[in-house]
Design a protein around this motif. Structure first.
Motif, PDB file in Angstrom:
ATOM      1  N   GLY A  75       5.242 -11.810   8.426  1.00  0.00           N
ATOM      2  CA  GLY A  75       5.578 -11.751   9.955  1.00  0.00           C
ATOM      3  C   GLY A  75       6.139  -9.460   8.665  1.00  0.00           C
ATOM      4  O   GLY A  75       6.286  -9.240   9.446  1.00  0.00           O
ATOM      5  N   ASN A  76       5.046  -9.563   7.588  1.00  0.00           N
ATOM      6  CA  ASN A  76       4.897  -7.871   7.236  1.00  0.00           C
ATOM      7  C   ASN A  76       5.972  -7.047   7.297  1.00  0.00           C
ATOM      8  O   ASN A  76       6.299  -6.549   7.678  1.00  0.00           O
ATOM      9  N   VAL A  77       7.658  -7.924   6.423  1.00  0.00           N
ATOM     10  CA  VAL A  77       8.507  -7.747   7.087  1.00  0.00           C
ATOM     11  C   VAL A  77       8.861  -6.814   6.030  1.00  0.00           C
ATOM     12  O   VAL A  77       8.702  -6.612   5.315  1.00  0.00           O
ATOM     13  N   VAL A  78      10.209  -5.631   6.219  1.00  0.00           N
ATOM     14  CA  VAL A  78      10.586  -5.165   4.997  1.00  0.00           C
ATOM     15  C   VAL A  78      11.890  -5.141   4.532  1.00  0.00           C
ATOM     16  O   VAL A  78      12.595  -4.840   5.394  1.00  0.00           O
ATOM     17  N   ALA A  79      11.648  -5.938   3.581  1.00  0.00           N
ATOM     18  CA  ALA A  79      13.064  -5.932   2.748  1.00  0.00           C
ATOM     19  C   ALA A  79      13.292  -5.146   1.350  1.00  0.00           C
ATOM     20  O   ALA A  79      12.764  -4.622   1.084  1.00  0.00           O
ATOM     21  N   PRO A  80      14.309  -4.971   0.562  1.00  0.00           N
ATOM     22  CA  PRO A  80      14.230  -4.324  -0.731  1.00  0.00           C
ATOM     23  C   PRO A  80      12.855  -4.734  -1.254  1.00  0.00           C
ATOM     24  O   PRO A  80      12.866  -3.418  -1.780  1.00  0.00           O
ATOM     25  N   SER A  91       5.088   5.597  -6.572  1.00  0.00           N
ATOM     26  CA  SER A  91       5.133   6.533  -7.972  1.00  0.00           C
ATOM     27  C   SER A  91       4.466   5.986  -9.193  1.00  0.00           C
ATOM     28  O   SER A  91       3.926   6.777  -9.882  1.00  0.00           O
ATOM     29  N   ARG A  92       3.855   5.310  -9.758  1.00  0.00           N
ATOM     30  CA  ARG A  92       3.659   4.649 -11.278  1.00  0.00           C
ATOM     31  C   ARG A  92       1.849   4.690 -11.010  1.00  0.00           C
ATOM     32  O   ARG A  92       1.473   5.585 -12.281  1.00  0.00           O
ATOM     33  N   TYR A  93       1.294   4.719  -9.885  1.00  0.00           N
ATOM     34  CA  TYR A  93       0.208   5.117  -9.834  1.00  0.00           C
ATOM     35  C   TYR A  93      -0.819   5.909  -8.856  1.00  0.00           C
ATOM     36  O   TYR A  93      -1.989   6.317  -9.389  1.00  0.00           O
ATOM     37  N   GLY A  94      -0.015   6.705  -8.223  1.00  0.00           N
ATOM     38  CA  GLY A  94       0.143   7.883  -7.120  1.00  0.00           C
ATOM     39  C   GLY A  94      -0.639   7.511  -6.270  1.00  0.00           C
ATOM     40  O   GLY A  94      -1.620   8.404  -5.518  1.00  0.00           O
ATOM     41  N   THR A  95      -0.615   6.545  -5.834  1.00  0.00           N
ATOM     42  CA  THR A  95      -1.073   6.119  -4.237  1.00  0.00           C
ATOM     43  C   THR A  95       0.103   6.500  -3.019  1.00  0.00           C
ATOM     44  O   THR A  95       0.780   6.751  -2.933  1.00  0.00           O
ATOM     45  N   ARG A  96      -1.364   6.539  -2.470  1.00  0.00           N
ATOM     46  CA  ARG A  96      -0.915   7.831  -0.927  1.00  0.00           C
ATOM     47  C   ARG A  96      -1.239   7.641   0.435  1.00  0.00           C
ATOM     48  O   ARG A  96      -0.557   8.152   1.185  1.00  0.00           O
ATOM     49  N   LEU A  97      -1.268   6.146   0.408  1.00  0.00           N
ATOM     50  CA  LEU A  97      -1.556   5.396   1.587  1.00  0.00           C
ATOM     51  C   LEU A  97      -0.346   4.189   1.970  1.00  0.00           C
ATOM     52  O   LEU A  97      -1.294   4.083   0.662  1.00  0.00           O
ATOM     53  N   VAL A  98      -0.346   4.055   2.514  1.00  0.00           N
ATOM     54  CA  VAL A  98       0.463   2.942   3.143  1.00  0.00           C
ATOM     55  C   VAL A  98       0.494   2.828   3.880  1.00  0.00           C
ATOM     56  O   VAL A  98       0.552   2.884   5.486  1.00  0.00           O
ATOM     57  N   VAL A  99       0.155   1.145   4.432  1.00  0.00           N
ATOM     58  CA  VAL A  99      -1.006   0.800   5.386  1.00  0.00           C
ATOM     59  C   VAL A  99       0.286  -0.871   6.175  1.00  0.00           C
ATOM     60  O   VAL A  99       0.396  -1.834   4.748  1.00  0.00           O
ATOM     61  N   VAL A 100       1.233  -0.687   6.614  1.00  0.00           N
ATOM     62  CA  VAL A 100       1.470  -1.643   7.040  1.00  0.00           C
ATOM     63  C   VAL A 100       1.170  -2.635   8.100  1.00  0.00           C
ATOM     64  O   VAL A 100       0.941  -1.913   9.135  1.00  0.00           O
ATOM     65  N   MET A 101      -0.166  -3.369   8.138  1.00  0.00           N
ATOM     66  CA  MET A 101      -0.561  -4.508   9.079  1.00  0.00           C
ATOM     67  C   MET A 101      -0.082  -4.968   9.176  1.00  0.00           C
ATOM     68  O   MET A 101       0.026  -6.263   8.806  1.00  0.00           O
ATOM     69  N   ALA A 166       7.086   0.195   9.520  1.00  0.00           N
ATOM     70  CA  ALA A 166       6.441   1.465   8.866  1.00  0.00           C
ATOM     71  C   ALA A 166       7.484   2.210   9.134  1.00  0.00           C
ATOM     72  O   ALA A 166       8.064   2.770   7.707  1.00  0.00           O
ATOM     73  N   ASP A 167       8.706   2.535   9.788  1.00  0.00           N
ATOM     74  CA  ASP A 167       9.313   2.796   9.795  1.00  0.00           C
ATOM     75  C   ASP A 167      10.995   3.288   9.064  1.00  0.00           C
ATOM     76  O   ASP A 167      11.050   4.214   8.443  1.00  0.00           O
ATOM     77  N   HIS A 168      10.847   1.870   8.857  1.00  0.00           N
ATOM     78  CA  HIS A 168      12.008   1.603   7.818  1.00  0.00           C
ATOM     79  C   HIS A 168      11.321   1.728   6.369  1.00  0.00           C
ATOM     80  O   HIS A 168      11.957   2.817   5.233  1.00  0.00           O
ATOM     81  N   LEU A 169      10.159   1.629   6.414  1.00  0.00           N
ATOM     82  CA  LEU A 169       9.818   2.084   5.066  1.00  0.00           C
ATOM     83  C   LEU A 169       9.782   3.910   4.406  1.00  0.00           C
ATOM     84  O   LEU A 169       9.955   4.628   3.879  1.00  0.00           O
ATOM     85  N   ARG A 170       9.597   4.204   5.997  1.00  0.00           N
ATOM     86  CA  ARG A 170       9.665   6.298   5.614  1.00  0.00           C
ATOM     87  C   ARG A 170      11.054   6.749   6.036  1.00  0.00           C
ATOM     88  O   ARG A 170      11.116   7.392   5.336  1.00  0.00           O
ATOM     89  N   LEU A 185       2.288  11.597   0.952  1.00  0.00           N
ATOM     90  CA  LEU A 185       2.487  10.321   0.971  1.00  0.00           C
ATOM     91  C   LEU A 185       2.186   9.716   2.846  1.00  0.00           C
ATOM     92  O   LEU A 185       3.037  10.578   3.396  1.00  0.00           O
ATOM     93  N   VAL A 186       1.854   9.280   2.720  1.00  0.00           N
ATOM     94  CA  VAL A 186       1.769   8.677   4.538  1.00  0.00           C
ATOM     95  C   VAL A 186       1.614   6.965   4.218  1.00  0.00           C
ATOM     96  O   VAL A 186       1.226   6.259   4.315  1.00  0.00           O
ATOM     97  N   VAL A 187       2.587   6.309   5.776  1.00  0.00           N
ATOM     98  CA  VAL A 187       2.757   5.202   6.003  1.00  0.00           C
ATOM     99  C   VAL A 187       1.720   5.342   7.513  1.00  0.00           C
ATOM    100  O   VAL A 187       2.420   5.925   8.323  1.00  0.00           O
ATOM    101  N   VAL A 188       1.529   4.569   8.017  1.00  0.00           N
ATOM    102  CA  VAL A 188       0.491   4.934   9.063  1.00  0.00           C
ATOM    103  C   VAL A 188       0.884   2.520   9.057  1.00  0.00           C
ATOM    104  O   VAL A 188       1.121   1.155   8.483  1.00  0.00           O
TER     105      VAL A 188
END
Ligand SMILES: [Zn+2]
Length: 208
Positions: A75-80, A91-101, A166-170, A185-188
């Protein structure tokens, strides 16, 4: 590290290859690339996707070893622990795009709709914790809908669940909020179609 817009373009291009049966990734056996990555990784995108066996992130984006930092949960849910995983990669790798799919015919969304329709399947406490995270975003949809329009309801429920994650991550992490405000950083949000193989990026995409 690629900026978010460039990373998104790379994913779109990879999915175009995948959906048109022109995949290029030779990652199934690539000892050279594997050896290079011993020195470290620089994944250009984080994918938070569903565990569904029909939606393997690397395959649908035609990417190889070291390209994607993938978090999969039903369910691509967001828990802690999902927030923490995204924080770690950003923060560790500097990745700047997050995709919730999310994806069509998602079983976790179906189970939630069934429960809202009064047909709960017997669920363990752990499984319920997934349904409970999907539930708030689809509940309001369900209340305002004609119940006979099942396909449209399912379609909207999948997208509402993606938007919610996505909102939860943002907004559910001070660290990610700072990276969004200061460091690009962008969350899409996106939906993968089991029918066509196409990923539709429908939420929060930067202007191109
Ligand atoms: Zn699913």
């Amino acid at each position: 590290m690629l900026r978010a817009g460039e990373a998104l373009a790379r994913l779109r291009e990879g999915n175009r290859r995948f959906a048109s049966n022109q995949t290029a990734a030779s990652f199934l056996s690539n000892p050279t690339r594997r050896a290079e990555l011993m020195a470290g990784q620089e994944p250009f995108a984080v994918i938070l996707g569903c565990s569904d066996s029909r939606v393997p992130a690397e395959l649908v984006f035609d990417q190889g070893f070291g390209d994607l930092f993938v978090i999969r949960v039903a369910g691509n849910v967001v828990a802690p622990s999902q927030v923490g995983s995204v924080e770690f990669a950003a923060s560790r790798y500097g990745t700047r795009l997050v995709v919730v799919m999310g994806h069509s015919q998602c079983g976790a969304v179906i189970a939630t709709l069934e429960e809202l329709q009064g047909h709960p399947s017997s669920q363990s406490r752990n499984l319920r914790s997934i349904v409970n995270r999907v539930r708030p975003s689809v509940e309001s949809l369900f209340a305002s809908r004609r119940k006979d329009d099942a396909d449209a309801l399912m379609h909207d429920a999948v997208r509402a669940n993606v938007r919610s994650s996505a909102d939860h991550l943002r907004h559910g992490s001070e660290l990610l909020e700072q990276l969004i405000q200061r460091d690009g950083l962008v969350v899409v949000g996106a939906e993968y179609s089991l029918e066509t193989g196409v990923v539709d990026f429908f939420d929060g995409c930067p202007e191109t």
